[in-house]
Design an enzyme around this catalytic site. Structure first.
Site, PDB file in Angstrom:
ATOM      1  N   HIS A  99      -9.816   5.757   8.248  1.00 35.11           N
ATOM      2  CA  HIS A  99      -9.504   4.980   9.449  1.00 35.11           C
ATOM      3  C   HIS A  99      -7.986   4.935   9.688  1.00 35.11           C
ATOM      4  O   HIS A  99      -7.415   3.913  10.052  1.00 35.11           O
ATOM      5  CB  HIS A  99     -10.139   3.596   9.415  1.00 35.11           C
ATOM      6  N   THR A 120      -7.052   7.844   4.090  1.00 32.92           N
ATOM      7  CA  THR A 120      -7.926   6.892   4.774  1.00 32.92           C
ATOM      8  C   THR A 120      -8.685   7.568   5.902  1.00 32.92           C
ATOM      9  O   THR A 120      -8.126   8.377   6.632  1.00 32.92           O
ATOM     10  CB  THR A 120      -7.136   5.691   5.348  1.00 32.92           C
ATOM     11  N   GLU A 169      -1.483  -6.284   7.425  1.00 33.32           N
ATOM     12  CA  GLU A 169      -1.060  -7.671   7.193  1.00 33.32           C
ATOM     13  C   GLU A 169       0.372  -7.912   7.689  1.00 33.32           C
ATOM     14  O   GLU A 169       0.834  -9.062   7.717  1.00 33.32           O
ATOM     15  CB  GLU A 169      -1.142  -8.010   5.698  1.00 33.32           C
ATOM     16  N   ALA A 187       3.735   2.481   4.948  1.00 35.31           N
ATOM     17  CA  ALA A 187       3.330   3.873   5.160  1.00 35.31           C
ATOM     18  C   ALA A 187       1.820   3.943   5.293  1.00 35.31           C
ATOM     19  O   ALA A 187       1.087   3.391   4.465  1.00 35.31           O
ATOM     20  CB  ALA A 187       3.790   4.736   3.985  1.00 35.31           C
ATOM     21  N   VAL A 188       1.377   4.593   6.354  1.00 33.71           N
ATOM     22  CA  VAL A 188      -0.045   4.874   6.524  1.00 33.71           C
ATOM     23  C   VAL A 188      -0.188   6.396   6.413  1.00 33.71           C
ATOM     24  O   VAL A 188       0.474   7.146   7.135  1.00 33.71           O
ATOM     25  CB  VAL A 188      -0.571   4.379   7.888  1.00 33.71           C
ATOM     26  N   PHE A 216       0.879  -1.167   0.000  1.00 39.04           N
ATOM     27  CA  PHE A 216       0.000   0.000   0.000  1.00 39.04           C
ATOM     28  C   PHE A 216       0.925   1.228   0.000  1.00 39.04           C
ATOM     29  O   PHE A 216       1.905   1.245   0.725  1.00 39.04           O
ATOM     30  CB  PHE A 216      -0.843  -0.006   1.282  1.00 39.04           C
ATOM     31  N   ARG A 271      10.572  11.263   4.397  1.00 38.31           N
ATOM     32  CA  ARG A 271      11.098  10.524   5.552  1.00 38.31           C
ATOM     33  C   ARG A 271      11.612   9.127   5.202  1.00 38.31           C
ATOM     34  O   ARG A 271      12.298   8.493   6.017  1.00 38.31           O
ATOM     35  CB  ARG A 271       9.990  10.352   6.604  1.00 38.31           C
TER      36      ARG A 271
HETATM   37  N1  INI Z   1      -2.605   0.121   4.538  1.00 41.34           N
HETATM   38  C1  INI Z   1      -1.431   0.773   4.534  1.00 41.34           C
HETATM   39  O1  INI Z   1      -0.360   0.134   4.604  1.00 41.34           O
HETATM   40  N2  INI Z   1      -1.397   2.139   4.474  1.00 41.34           N
HETATM   41  C2  INI Z   1      -2.540   2.879   4.394  1.00 41.34           C
HETATM   42  O2  INI Z   1      -2.438   4.132   4.329  1.00 41.34           O
HETATM   43  C3  INI Z   1      -3.789   2.214   4.376  1.00 41.34           C
HETATM   44  N3  INI Z   1      -5.018   2.960   4.269  1.00 41.34           N
HETATM   45  O3  INI Z   1      -4.942   4.120   3.889  1.00 41.34           O
HETATM   46  O4  INI Z   1      -6.073   2.434   4.501  1.00 41.34           O
HETATM   47  C4  INI Z   1      -3.796   0.797   4.452  1.00 41.34           C
HETATM   48  N4  INI Z   1      -4.948   0.124   4.450  1.00 41.34           N
HETATM   49  C5  INI Z   1      -5.037  -1.285   4.109  1.00 41.34           C
HETATM   50  C6  INI Z   1      -4.904  -2.197   5.313  1.00 41.34           C
HETATM   51  O5  INI Z   1      -3.582  -2.175   5.818  1.00 41.34           O
HETATM   52  C7  INI Z   1      -5.231  -3.656   4.934  1.00 41.34           C
HETATM   53  O6  INI Z   1      -4.388  -4.062   3.891  1.00 41.34           O
HETATM   54  C8  INI Z   1      -6.685  -3.845   4.490  1.00 41.34           C
HETATM   55  O7  INI Z   1      -7.569  -3.351   5.474  1.00 41.34           O
HETATM   56  C9  INI Z   1      -6.979  -5.347   4.243  1.00 41.34           C
HETATM   57  O8  INI Z   1      -6.813  -6.092   5.451  1.00 41.34           O
END
Ligand code: INI
Length: 160
Positions: free
Chosen positions: A94, A92, A64, A86-87, A28, A133
């Protein structure tokens, strides 16, 4: 130089020779993940970890990462593990759930298994911040993984 005469203080050299390192990277925000990964691998090899002793697993998202880390840790093949991802808040609704659960999972795995895990899951406001970063964070995680692996080996050696 030791700080005190009679107190044992661990002095850890950042020498990665002989260490086996597992990396789990979230796809992601893949460009940021790739930036983290290339900086991390460059620093691991600079510290002496040989590429034959590095394994990389990629997963769909940060949520995951902990399960794969747990499997790698339980395999007993690794001196340390590294989580990269990275989130991004702007992408998102959430954000807090994903970042908190991913980071809590990483911490739980290292405490449950005893295998050190460097946490390179960036939590950022936007892509620009994350990209800025990524290089430093990837490199920092490589150093943290090598240091923690060596420190835990040194602690274990003294307990024999
Ligand atoms: N996963 C990320 O690694 N980064 C994100 O910014 C993100 N957002 O934005 O939702 C994200 N979501 C997916 C999550 O990690 C799972 O893969 C998904 O919910 C399936 O289990």
């Amino acid at each position: 130089m030791p700080r005190f005469d009679t107190i044992h203080e661990y002095e850890i050299a950042l020498d990665g020779r002989g260490l086996s390192i597992g990396i789990v990277m979230s796809r992601f925000n893949q460009n940021i993940g790739e930036g983290l990964l290339s900086a991390c691998v460059a620093e691991l090899t600079r510290l002496g970890v040989v590429t034959d002793d590095i394994e990389i697993a990629t997963v769909p998202g940060a949520l995951e990462i902990p399960l794969v880390l747990q499997n790698l840790a339980q395999s007993d093949r690794f001196d340390a593990l590294i989580a990269l991802g990275a989130v991004i808040r702007g992408e998102t609704y959430h954000f807090e759930v994903v970042s908190n659960d991913a980071c809590r999972g990483v911490m739980e795995v290292q405490l449950d298994t005893g295998v050190p895990i460097a946490n390179g899951i960036l939590t950022c406001e936007n892509d620009e911040q994350a990209l800025a970063r990524a290089g430093q964070k990837g490199s920092d995680c490589a150093q943290a993984a090598v240091e923690m692996a060596k420190l835990l080996h040194a602690v274990g050696d003294r307990s024999q």
